[in-house]
Design a protein around this motif. Structure first.
Motif, mmCIF file in Angstrom:
data_model
loop_
_atom_site.group_PDB
_atom_site.id
_atom_site.type_symbol
_atom_site.label_atom_id
_atom_site.label_comp_id
_atom_site.label_asym_id
_atom_site.label_seq_id
_atom_site.Cartn_x
_atom_site.Cartn_y
_atom_site.Cartn_z
ATOM 1 N N TYR A 40 13.412 6.337 29.429
ATOM 2 C CA TYR A 40 12.286 5.118 28.878
ATOM 3 C C TYR A 40 12.046 5.743 27.328
ATOM 4 C CZ TYR A 40 8.497 2.552 28.223
ATOM 5 O OH TYR A 40 6.418 2.086 27.485
ATOM 6 N N LEU A 41 11.258 6.940 28.351
ATOM 7 C CA LEU A 41 10.548 7.487 27.591
ATOM 8 C C LEU A 41 10.673 8.226 25.630
ATOM 9 C CD1 LEU A 41 7.596 9.391 29.745
ATOM 10 C CD2 LEU A 41 7.035 7.758 28.225
ATOM 11 N N PHE A 42 11.863 8.873 25.786
ATOM 12 C CA PHE A 42 11.977 9.760 25.279
ATOM 13 C C PHE A 42 13.417 9.263 24.330
ATOM 14 C CE2 PHE A 42 9.923 12.542 28.060
ATOM 15 C CZ PHE A 42 8.674 12.967 27.157
ATOM 16 N N MET A 43 14.268 8.403 24.864
ATOM 17 C CA MET A 43 15.649 8.143 25.152
ATOM 18 C C MET A 43 15.697 7.008 23.882
ATOM 19 S SD MET A 43 17.528 10.302 25.684
ATOM 20 C CE MET A 43 19.213 10.455 25.634
ATOM 21 N N ARG A 44 16.098 7.308 22.263
ATOM 22 C CA ARG A 44 16.157 6.554 22.083
ATOM 23 C C ARG A 44 17.573 5.751 20.853
ATOM 24 N NH1 ARG A 44 12.414 4.706 24.179
ATOM 25 N NH2 ARG A 44 9.779 5.269 23.990
ATOM 26 N N LYS A 45 17.676 4.823 20.184
ATOM 27 C CA LYS A 45 18.583 4.136 19.460
ATOM 28 C C LYS A 45 18.836 5.728 18.592
ATOM 29 C CE LYS A 45 18.532 -0.069 20.525
ATOM 30 N NZ LYS A 45 17.853 -1.253 19.898
ATOM 31 N N ASN A 46 17.861 5.869 17.093
ATOM 32 C CA ASN A 46 18.417 6.467 16.758
ATOM 33 C C ASN A 46 19.511 6.742 15.715
ATOM 34 O OD1 ASN A 46 17.419 9.222 14.403
ATOM 35 N ND2 ASN A 46 19.418 10.517 15.473
ATOM 36 N N THR A 47 19.168 4.132 15.237
ATOM 37 C CA THR A 47 20.325 3.560 14.001
ATOM 38 C C THR A 47 20.381 4.695 12.906
ATOM 39 O OG1 THR A 47 18.951 1.888 15.366
ATOM 40 C CG2 THR A 47 21.101 1.609 13.507
ATOM 41 N N LYS A 48 21.763 4.697 12.145
ATOM 42 C CA LYS A 48 21.979 4.863 11.175
ATOM 43 C C LYS A 48 22.402 3.275 10.526
ATOM 44 C CE LYS A 48 24.508 7.515 7.562
ATOM 45 N NZ LYS A 48 25.916 8.145 6.946
ATOM 46 N N GLY A 49 21.269 2.776 9.583
ATOM 47 C CA GLY A 49 21.106 1.602 8.287
ATOM 48 C C GLY A 49 19.977 0.760 9.344
ATOM 49 N N VAL A 50 19.697 -0.091 8.811
ATOM 50 C CA VAL A 50 19.135 -1.342 9.552
ATOM 51 C C VAL A 50 17.975 -1.290 10.859
ATOM 52 C CG1 VAL A 50 17.607 -3.344 8.852
ATOM 53 C CG2 VAL A 50 19.942 -2.829 7.810
ATOM 54 N N HIS A 51 16.773 -0.387 10.911
ATOM 55 C CA HIS A 51 16.364 -0.644 12.741
ATOM 56 C C HIS A 51 15.173 -1.402 12.620
ATOM 57 C CE1 HIS A 51 15.596 2.612 15.129
ATOM 58 N NE2 HIS A 51 14.702 2.774 14.624
ATOM 59 N N LYS A 52 14.651 -1.173 13.351
ATOM 60 C CA LYS A 52 13.189 -1.949 14.175
ATOM 61 C C LYS A 52 12.431 -0.807 14.028
ATOM 62 C CE LYS A 52 14.350 -6.799 14.543
ATOM 63 N NZ LYS A 52 14.327 -7.636 15.736
ATOM 64 N N GLU A 53 11.020 -0.750 13.327
ATOM 65 C CA GLU A 53 9.997 0.099 13.713
ATOM 66 C C GLU A 53 8.754 -0.144 14.230
ATOM 67 O OE1 GLU A 53 12.554 3.730 10.851
ATOM 68 O OE2 GLU A 53 10.152 2.148 10.380
ATOM 69 N N GLN A 54 7.788 0.475 14.035
ATOM 70 C CA GLN A 54 6.768 0.320 14.894
ATOM 71 C C GLN A 54 5.842 0.539 13.986
ATOM 72 O OE1 GLN A 54 5.067 -0.297 18.948
ATOM 73 N NE2 GLN A 54 6.205 1.400 18.824
ATOM 74 N N TRP A 55 4.421 0.138 12.862
ATOM 75 C CA TRP A 55 3.549 0.824 11.883
ATOM 76 C C TRP A 55 2.322 0.479 12.289
ATOM 77 C CZ3 TRP A 55 5.402 4.806 8.436
ATOM 78 C CH2 TRP A 55 6.602 4.945 8.099
ATOM 79 N N LEU A 56 1.832 2.040 12.266
ATOM 80 C CA LEU A 56 0.472 1.860 12.517
ATOM 81 C C LEU A 56 -0.677 1.581 10.704
ATOM 82 C CD1 LEU A 56 -2.569 1.449 13.462
ATOM 83 C CD2 LEU A 56 -2.367 3.247 13.797
ATOM 84 N N HIS A 57 -1.506 0.487 10.660
ATOM 85 C CA HIS A 57 -1.693 1.075 9.090
ATOM 86 C C HIS A 57 -3.074 1.817 9.142
ATOM 87 C CE1 HIS A 57 -3.030 -1.069 5.338
ATOM 88 N NE2 HIS A 57 -3.668 0.483 4.833
ATOM 89 N N ARG A 93 0.924 -1.266 -0.063
ATOM 90 C CA ARG A 93 0.309 0.131 -0.161
ATOM 91 C C ARG A 93 0.445 1.369 -0.075
ATOM 92 N NH1 ARG A 93 -3.084 -3.173 -0.954
ATOM 93 N NH2 ARG A 93 -5.204 -3.580 0.255
ATOM 94 N N ALA A 94 0.218 2.155 -0.154
ATOM 95 C CA ALA A 94 0.710 3.546 -0.489
ATOM 96 C C ALA A 94 1.215 4.285 1.530
ATOM 97 C CB ALA A 94 0.062 4.439 -1.246
ATOM 98 N N GLU A 95 2.504 4.727 1.335
ATOM 99 C CA GLU A 95 2.920 5.443 2.735
ATOM 100 C C GLU A 95 1.421 5.787 3.409
ATOM 101 O OE1 GLU A 95 6.365 7.814 4.860
ATOM 102 O OE2 GLU A 95 5.974 7.957 2.529
ATOM 103 N N SER A 96 1.326 7.057 2.575
ATOM 104 C CA SER A 96 0.076 7.773 2.979
ATOM 105 C C SER A 96 -0.744 7.518 4.021
ATOM 106 C CB SER A 96 -0.655 8.448 1.797
ATOM 107 O OG SER A 96 -1.244 7.905 0.954
ATOM 108 N N GLU A 97 -1.517 5.780 3.585
ATOM 109 C CA GLU A 97 -2.405 4.671 4.487
ATOM 110 C C GLU A 97 -1.242 4.664 5.914
ATOM 111 O OE1 GLU A 97 -4.050 1.460 2.646
ATOM 112 O OE2 GLU A 97 -4.142 2.562 0.816
ATOM 113 N N PHE A 98 -0.079 4.685 6.143
ATOM 114 C CA PHE A 98 0.658 4.391 7.487
ATOM 115 C C PHE A 98 0.754 5.479 8.668
ATOM 116 C CE2 PHE A 98 1.075 0.605 4.545
ATOM 117 C CZ PHE A 98 0.879 0.312 4.861
ATOM 118 N N SER A 99 0.857 4.950 9.463
ATOM 119 C CA SER A 99 1.416 6.036 10.619
ATOM 120 C C SER A 99 2.455 5.703 11.234
ATOM 121 C CB SER A 99 0.502 6.803 11.219
ATOM 122 O OG SER A 99 -1.049 7.296 10.871
#
Length: 96
Positions: free
Chosen positions: A42-59, A12-18
């Motif tokens: 815990y709330l704010f610090m993230r890895k900010n990886t350059k390269g392959v990274h695992k993410e959460q997406w909502l359709h 699907r198009a990226e515009s369908e996802f968050s």
């Protein structure tokens, strides 16, 4: 336009996802005992990886289900997508 493969609906198009942020972040088991600094980390610090990274997406404009994705943050290429709670290996969908 960037395209993303939903594990349930397909390509699907990226515009369908968050975007939902970094995946696989475990909530502290005893959050009441954490210091303000530890809670903030815990709330704010993230890895900010350059390269392959695992993410959460909502359709958001489709099935409204959350899923995880591995994406290269340099090329924006999605390597694989898989349901939340799945191991992320073997039960994935191909590159987009």
């Amino acid at each position: 336009m960037l395209q993303i493969t939903c594990p349930w609906c397909g390509l699907r198009a990226e515009s369908e996802f968050s975007y939902g942020g970094e995946a696989d972040i475990a909530r502290p088991s005893d959050s009441e005992a954490l210091s303000d600094e530890a809670w903030g980390d815990y709330l704010f610090m993230r890895k900010n990886t350059k390269g392959v990274h695992k993410e959460q997406w909502l359709h958001a404009s489709g099935c409204r289900r959350w899923f995880n994705a591995e994406r290269d943050t340099v090329t924006y290429q999605f390597i694989r997508t898989y349901p939340v709670g799945a191991s992320g290996s073997g039960d994935t969908h191909g590159a987009d």
